[in-house]
Scaffold this motif. Sequence first.
Motif, short mmCIF file in Angstrom:
data_model
loop_
_atom_site.label_atom_id
_atom_site.label_comp_id
_atom_site.label_asym_id
_atom_site.label_seq_id
_atom_site.Cartn_x
_atom_site.Cartn_y
_atom_site.Cartn_z
N ILE A 152 54.08 43.23 51.63
CA ILE A 152 54.99 42.91 52.73
C ILE A 152 56.41 43.43 52.44
CG2 ILE A 152 56.11 41.04 54.00
CD1 ILE A 152 53.48 39.43 53.58
N ILE A 153 56.92 43.12 51.25
CA ILE A 153 58.28 43.56 50.89
C ILE A 153 58.32 45.08 50.76
CG2 ILE A 153 60.05 43.48 49.10
CD1 ILE A 153 59.09 40.58 48.54
N GLY A 154 57.34 45.63 50.05
CA GLY A 154 57.32 47.08 49.83
C GLY A 154 57.21 47.86 51.12
N THR A 155 56.36 47.40 52.03
CA THR A 155 56.20 48.09 53.31
C THR A 155 57.49 48.03 54.13
OG1 THR A 155 53.82 47.65 53.36
CG2 THR A 155 54.89 48.18 55.46
N GLY A 156 58.14 46.87 54.11
CA GLY A 156 59.41 46.75 54.83
C GLY A 156 60.46 47.71 54.31
N ILE A 212 56.58 49.44 45.16
CA ILE A 212 56.36 48.00 45.26
C ILE A 212 55.06 47.69 45.99
CG2 ILE A 212 57.24 45.85 46.28
CD1 ILE A 212 60.08 46.96 45.83
N LEU A 213 54.80 48.35 47.10
CA LEU A 213 53.61 48.01 47.89
C LEU A 213 52.31 48.41 47.19
CD1 LEU A 213 52.12 50.50 49.79
CD2 LEU A 213 54.41 50.54 50.73
N THR A 214 52.37 49.44 46.34
CA THR A 214 51.19 49.79 45.55
C THR A 214 51.16 49.02 44.23
OG1 THR A 214 52.31 51.66 44.47
CG2 THR A 214 51.08 52.13 46.49
N TRP A 215 52.35 48.58 43.78
CA TRP A 215 52.49 47.84 42.52
C TRP A 215 51.77 48.56 41.39
CZ3 TRP A 215 56.36 44.79 42.25
CH2 TRP A 215 56.49 43.85 41.22
#
Length: 262
Positions: A152-156, A212-215
């Motif tokens: 959620i954070i990474g996509t944003g 972030i979204l892939t971490w």
Amino acid sequence: MELFANIYQYLLIIMTILGVGVFITLQFVTPAYGMTFNNRWGVSIRSNLGWFIMEAPVFFAMLALYFISLYLNIRPFNIVTFTMFFFFEFHYFQRSFIFPLLMRGQSKMPLSIIITGFTFNTCNALMQGGWLFFFSPLDRYPISWFWSPQFIIGTGIFLFGMVVNLYADRVIRNLRMNDMDNNYYLPEGWMFRRISSANYLGEILEWLGFAILTWSVAGLVFLIWTFANIVPRSKAVYERYTQFFGEKFTSQKRYKIFPGIY
């Protein structure tokens, strides 16, 4: 497969070390393209063709890795990794096929820069595609990943960075009147009131979001490379604006790329 996994780990390590080396090198060397172009870097071609040659390989290589993984049944279809793949490909489709067509002016880019970019982009496809389609654990990205904080954070951040990057590119592009206008102009308004390279800030935010979204370590290595290339580039652009526009620019007290920081 274990051999390839080991090779992949070494690729990540080598690319991380090279990224740090690039950052150090670019403190002393300014690549000759765009505002900093000169003839000392060898044979040059039109910038729009150069961007296509440099950026398109990562789009096609990532696509090939995706279909190879499906064809060899290395990974079953996964909607989460497909979404990550789509984000990545959407950026590079725009950068490879749309951005070059929209460019104005007759600027040139040295083949040496194009070859360097081509090489990195190919390696980056191996890093990102290798992780998503070959080497990430099978249970790494369940459907619940869509509502994880990372996604959620990474996509944003990724989508916000993309909007910033695309809009800033549009502002800079529209400063030129037509394809015969080779002059450089000072972008004004919007984020450019505070920073001189809003387009570069947008790109860093994109790949921060992607990491972030892939971490993933692969996403982090890409972020390191993005930072290593773009932060020194923002300094070079700042110096060019200072040279071209003098007090008109310096009196605005803009930051180079990070508002309030640098």
